[in-house]
Scaffold this active site. Sequence first.
Site, PDB file in Angstrom:
ATOM      1  N   ARG A  52       0.790  -1.225   0.000  1.00 58.53           N
ATOM      2  CA  ARG A  52       0.000   0.000   0.000  1.00 58.53           C
ATOM      3  C   ARG A  52       0.827   1.282   0.000  1.00 58.53           C
ATOM      4  NH1 ARG A  52      -3.431  -1.452   5.100  1.00 58.53           N
ATOM      5  NH2 ARG A  52      -1.403  -2.321   5.597  1.00 58.53           N
TER       6      ARG A  52
ATOM      7  N   LYS B 128       0.180 -18.309   7.478  1.00 58.59           N
ATOM      8  CA  LYS B 128      -0.599 -18.432   8.690  1.00 58.59           C
ATOM      9  C   LYS B 128      -0.831 -17.044   9.293  1.00 58.59           C
ATOM     10  CE  LYS B 128       1.439 -19.481  12.616  1.00 58.59           C
ATOM     11  NZ  LYS B 128       2.311 -18.596  13.390  1.00 58.59           N
TER      12      LYS B 128
ATOM     13  N   ASP C 286       3.140 -23.937   6.213  1.00 56.86           N
ATOM     14  CA  ASP C 286       3.498 -24.131   7.619  1.00 56.86           C
ATOM     15  C   ASP C 286       4.995 -24.347   7.568  1.00 56.86           C
ATOM     16  OD1 ASP C 286       4.258 -25.444  10.070  1.00 56.86           O
ATOM     17  OD2 ASP C 286       2.108 -25.597  10.466  1.00 56.86           O
ATOM     18  N   HIS C 287       5.763 -23.338   7.947  1.00 54.97           N
ATOM     19  CA  HIS C 287       7.197 -23.411   7.625  1.00 54.97           C
ATOM     20  C   HIS C 287       7.902 -24.542   8.371  1.00 54.97           C
ATOM     21  CE1 HIS C 287       7.682 -20.876  11.223  1.00 54.97           C
ATOM     22  NE2 HIS C 287       8.951 -21.232  11.232  1.00 54.97           N
TER      23      HIS C 287
ATOM     24  N   LYS D 288      11.175 -27.493   7.162  1.00 51.77           N
ATOM     25  CA  LYS D 288      12.466 -27.693   7.826  1.00 51.77           C
ATOM     26  C   LYS D 288      12.988 -29.074   7.459  1.00 51.77           C
ATOM     27  CE  LYS D 288      11.401 -24.630  11.715  1.00 51.77           C
ATOM     28  NZ  LYS D 288      12.328 -23.529  11.710  1.00 51.77           N
TER      29      LYS D 288
ATOM     30  N   GLU E  45      11.671 -20.968  22.827  1.00 54.86           N
ATOM     31  CA  GLU E  45      12.237 -19.752  22.214  1.00 54.86           C
ATOM     32  C   GLU E  45      12.770 -18.858  23.314  1.00 54.86           C
ATOM     33  OE1 GLU E  45      10.317 -18.151  18.474  1.00 54.86           O
ATOM     34  OE2 GLU E  45       8.615 -19.015  19.523  1.00 54.86           O
TER      35      GLU E  45
ATOM     36  N   ASP F 218      -0.816 -19.710  18.090  1.00 52.88           N
ATOM     37  CA  ASP F 218       0.333 -19.281  17.292  1.00 52.88           C
ATOM     38  C   ASP F 218       1.228 -20.460  16.905  1.00 52.88           C
ATOM     39  OD1 ASP F 218       2.126 -17.254  16.184  1.00 52.88           O
ATOM     40  OD2 ASP F 218       3.463 -17.696  17.859  1.00 52.88           O
TER      41      ASP F 218
ATOM     42  N   HIS G  34       2.316 -25.628  13.850  1.00 53.03           N
ATOM     43  CA  HIS G  34       3.628 -26.288  13.828  1.00 53.03           C
ATOM     44  C   HIS G  34       3.678 -27.547  14.696  1.00 53.03           C
ATOM     45  CE1 HIS G  34       4.447 -22.543  11.999  1.00 53.03           C
ATOM     46  NE2 HIS G  34       4.798 -21.878  13.066  1.00 53.03           N
TER      47      HIS G  34
ATOM     48  N   LYS H  70       7.725 -18.777  25.069  1.00 55.28           N
ATOM     49  CA  LYS H  70       8.639 -17.658  24.803  1.00 55.28           C
ATOM     50  C   LYS H  70       9.464 -17.395  26.066  1.00 55.28           C
ATOM     51  CE  LYS H  70       6.568 -16.352  20.838  1.00 55.28           C
ATOM     52  NZ  LYS H  70       7.200 -16.529  19.537  1.00 55.28           N
TER      53      LYS H  70
ATOM     54  N   LYS I 103      16.824 -21.285  22.409  1.00 59.90           N
ATOM     55  CA  LYS I 103      15.970 -21.605  21.264  1.00 59.90           C
ATOM     56  C   LYS I 103      16.277 -23.033  20.846  1.00 59.90           C
ATOM     57  CE  LYS I 103      14.516 -20.093  16.700  1.00 59.90           C
ATOM     58  NZ  LYS I 103      13.082 -20.305  16.890  1.00 59.90           N
TER      59      LYS I 103
HETATM   60  C1  BG6 Z   1       5.931 -18.472  13.862  1.00 62.04           C
HETATM   61  C2  BG6 Z   1       5.307 -17.902  15.098  1.00 62.04           C
HETATM   62  O1  BG6 Z   1       4.999 -19.184  13.106  1.00 62.04           O
HETATM   63  O2  BG6 Z   1       6.997 -19.342  14.225  1.00 62.04           O
HETATM   64  C3  BG6 Z   1       6.339 -17.189  15.957  1.00 62.04           C
HETATM   65  O3  BG6 Z   1       4.279 -17.005  14.736  1.00 62.04           O
HETATM   66  C4  BG6 Z   1       7.517 -18.067  16.229  1.00 62.04           C
HETATM   67  O4  BG6 Z   1       5.766 -16.739  17.169  1.00 62.04           O
HETATM   68  C5  BG6 Z   1       8.028 -18.712  14.937  1.00 62.04           C
HETATM   69  O5  BG6 Z   1       8.524 -17.289  16.822  1.00 62.04           O
HETATM   70  C6  BG6 Z   1       9.074 -19.751  15.250  1.00 62.04           C
HETATM   71  O6  BG6 Z   1       9.653 -20.214  14.076  1.00 62.04           O
HETATM   72  P1  BG6 Z   1      11.117 -20.812  14.066  1.00 62.04           P
HETATM   73  O7  BG6 Z   1      11.309 -21.314  12.690  1.00 62.04           O
HETATM   74  O8  BG6 Z   1      12.031 -19.681  14.426  1.00 62.04           O
HETATM   75  O9  BG6 Z   1      11.117 -21.883  15.107  1.00 62.04           O
END
Ligand code: BG6
Length: 509
Positions: free
Chosen positions: A57, A164, A193-194, A198, A232, A252, A257, A358, A363
Amino acid sequence: MNPFREDLATRTAPDPCTIVIFGATGDLTHRKLIPGLYNLLHDGELPPTTRIVAFARREKTDEGFRQELEESNKKYSRQSHNDRLWQTFSQQIEYHQSTFEDKEGFSRLADRLKAYREKDGTVGNVLFYLSTAPDYFDDILIALKESGLAKAPKNAWARVIVEKPFGTDLPTAQHLNQVVNDTFEEADTYRIDHYLGKETAQNIMVLRFANAIFEPLWNNQHIDHIQITCAENMGMTGGRGAYYDTAGALRDMVQNHLLQLVSLIAMEPPADLSADGVRDAKVNVFKSLRHWVGAEEVGKNVVRAQYTAGSVDGIDAVGYRQEDRVPEDSKTEAYVALRCFVDSWRWDGVPFYIRVGKQLPKKATEISIHFNEAPSVLFHKSANQQVRKNVLVIRIQPDEGVSLRMLSKVPGPAVRMEPVKMDFRYKTSFGKASPEAYERLILDAMAGDATLFARRDEVEHAWRFIDEIEKAWHQSDSPPPVAEYPAGSWGPKEADTLLEQDGRVWRRL
Ligand code: BG6
């Protein structure tokens, strides 16, 4: 393309296309999408005629936007930033200013795509990437339909990638799915869904079904329980609190995931390795998930918590309620631990414990399979119970790999046992870092392979499980409490109690 085929030379090549990113000025484009595409070009995976239209935008020029992207690419790219390659790549990126409701903006987009076709002599494949806040998904999808852009020219395809969150509960997810499927065929819809992109998550199926030694043990006869941890060590940076507080850890992370990881661990061998073969097998897991209904069941099986002030990696951290853009009286959970069951023949009675949060000490995402103990008649009379179990650990990130804990005799005259580890590390074995999840997923969408994307029914079944918990938390007369843990600790004591009640403990990461 088939991700599990042994002969990778037979991978279907991605088709050349134009990628239209809606919401291109956002964080995801800067941190993941552009560096991901740049890396693909660097590795020779991206067809060189791929063009990128950044639809957003704000007023910006092509050059100004490219410069912003260059800065991000230097920061976030997996491969080092090469000026010459960037020059080539960035010339393929054009900025398209429009709101998401503006018909004229979409008709200009159609003209632009047509001009590319004519200039490049391509068939006109287009991959639309919805990377805006979800509030705009409807407008964009409707505009794509009305402008005719969702219908591909002859011999070409038009596909959509949806980021998402896929809704915030079952009704909103169903609504979104309806709007998406009114515009695109399900086969052209790629819900990202990333975690599925992985490398380590993809390896779960290979580990289970390409090796003969695990599958015979992969059931309630031999497995005591399964733990999935996704920790995390970050709070609400960059104004993220505003979104996060409306979602919480359950929506979330768990809805997508974590439940996806459960489905890969628990699924039956698929009939074949086609996208639908794999997704049919995963859907059966979602269908078998036992739902916790009502405040009492939810209270017994699910712990929610917020962090209070503490210290993470030696740095002082504020509590969740003091985070930027989080209301002081927020009840949103930044941590969830839960016990769940897959009520199937294979998994009857085996608890899956999930925890995600969190501001934990580090991590790390890992899945651990805790096997039953060996009979205790010979060696185990005095050994500590937890140590006696063999544990197979799948490290999703970081330090990607798989390890097996077993007992070994300590050298010496006495028979003394200690746990040791057999360890496979991606970096050591393959000598290179795994590609980013987004790289893999974008390439798959360009090649028309939806195996690693969530299908409509998977998403909806996952919401059915989540909605009951949310209902108990937010709509019951006596909702289970919100527990607390200091930032930098491994979560609330209530999460430990959840396992202690079953005579188990969380694995130390
Ligand atoms: C996202 C969440 O889908 O995945 C985030 O919205 C989270 O809150 C993230 O931090 C974590 O992804 P990764 O790949 O860093 O584990």
